[in-house]
Scaffold this motif. Sequence first.
Motif, mmCIF file in Angstrom:
data_model
loop_
_atom_site.group_PDB
_atom_site.id
_atom_site.type_symbol
_atom_site.label_atom_id
_atom_site.label_comp_id
_atom_site.label_asym_id
_atom_site.label_seq_id
_atom_site.Cartn_x
_atom_site.Cartn_y
_atom_site.Cartn_z
ATOM 1 N N LEU A 69 3.250 0.537 -5.256
ATOM 2 C CA LEU A 69 4.064 -0.679 -5.327
ATOM 3 C C LEU A 69 3.940 -1.330 -6.700
ATOM 4 O O LEU A 69 4.910 -1.838 -7.257
ATOM 5 N N THR A 70 2.727 -1.307 -7.236
ATOM 6 C CA THR A 70 2.506 -1.920 -8.546
ATOM 7 C C THR A 70 3.180 -1.113 -9.647
ATOM 8 O O THR A 70 3.906 -1.665 -10.485
ATOM 9 N N ALA A 71 2.962 0.194 -9.651
ATOM 10 C CA ALA A 71 3.513 1.041 -10.711
ATOM 11 C C ALA A 71 5.037 1.119 -10.663
ATOM 12 O O ALA A 71 5.690 1.092 -11.700
ATOM 13 N N ASN A 72 5.597 1.200 -9.477
ATOM 14 C CA ASN A 72 7.036 1.420 -9.349
ATOM 15 C C ASN A 72 7.872 0.149 -9.290
ATOM 16 O O ASN A 72 9.048 0.170 -9.660
ATOM 17 N N PHE A 73 7.294 -0.948 -8.811
ATOM 18 C CA PHE A 73 8.093 -2.154 -8.600
ATOM 19 C C PHE A 73 7.493 -3.430 -9.198
ATOM 20 O O PHE A 73 8.119 -4.480 -9.151
ATOM 21 N N ASP A 110 6.424 -2.230 6.688
ATOM 22 C CA ASP A 110 6.208 -1.673 5.340
ATOM 23 C C ASP A 110 4.722 -1.691 5.010
ATOM 24 O O ASP A 110 4.009 -2.645 5.339
ATOM 25 N N ARG A 111 4.266 -0.655 4.323
ATOM 26 C CA ARG A 111 2.879 -0.626 3.847
ATOM 27 C C ARG A 111 2.793 -1.548 2.634
ATOM 28 O O ARG A 111 3.453 -1.319 1.635
ATOM 29 N N VAL A 112 1.987 -2.613 2.755
ATOM 30 C CA VAL A 112 1.989 -3.658 1.736
ATOM 31 C C VAL A 112 0.666 -3.829 0.992
ATOM 32 O O VAL A 112 0.613 -4.483 -0.043
#
Length: 146
Positions: A69-73, A110-112
């Motif tokens: 999530l951090t790298a992509n968004f 969603d996996r958060v």
Amino acid sequence: MLLKIKKVKGFEDLPTPKFMTTGAAGMDLYAAINEQIILKPFERKKIPVGICIELPKGYEAQIRPRSGLTANFGITLLNSPGTIDWDYRGEINIIMINLGNENFIINKGDRVAQIVFNKVETPIIEIVSEIGETSRGINGFGSTGV
């Protein structure tokens, strides 16, 4: 270590937190929400994950961002890692922030985030007038180079 997990009423259908690979250090946590959440750039929101846990005395749980999530968004967690003390019994919530340039949509399930467990030592405190010296001494931020 025995970890007891209680699912929050209304979210029993969410997956039970689990390790996604045999080498994983953390278990994924899932968004326990009934309506879609839109996280705008530089906005932060508290997101419940639908579980309460019972840790053994002497342990803590740390809540950490999911690297994808951090790298992509650009989605990460504030107060990271967040600490869950062994005596806390309420629902776990995370504080997500969008550091990206686009809105990010969060849906139920969603996996958060991820949760990692550690043994914690409780120190015996001794007040002293001096502490031992080291070669680094009092040199702080940046003192060991870039």
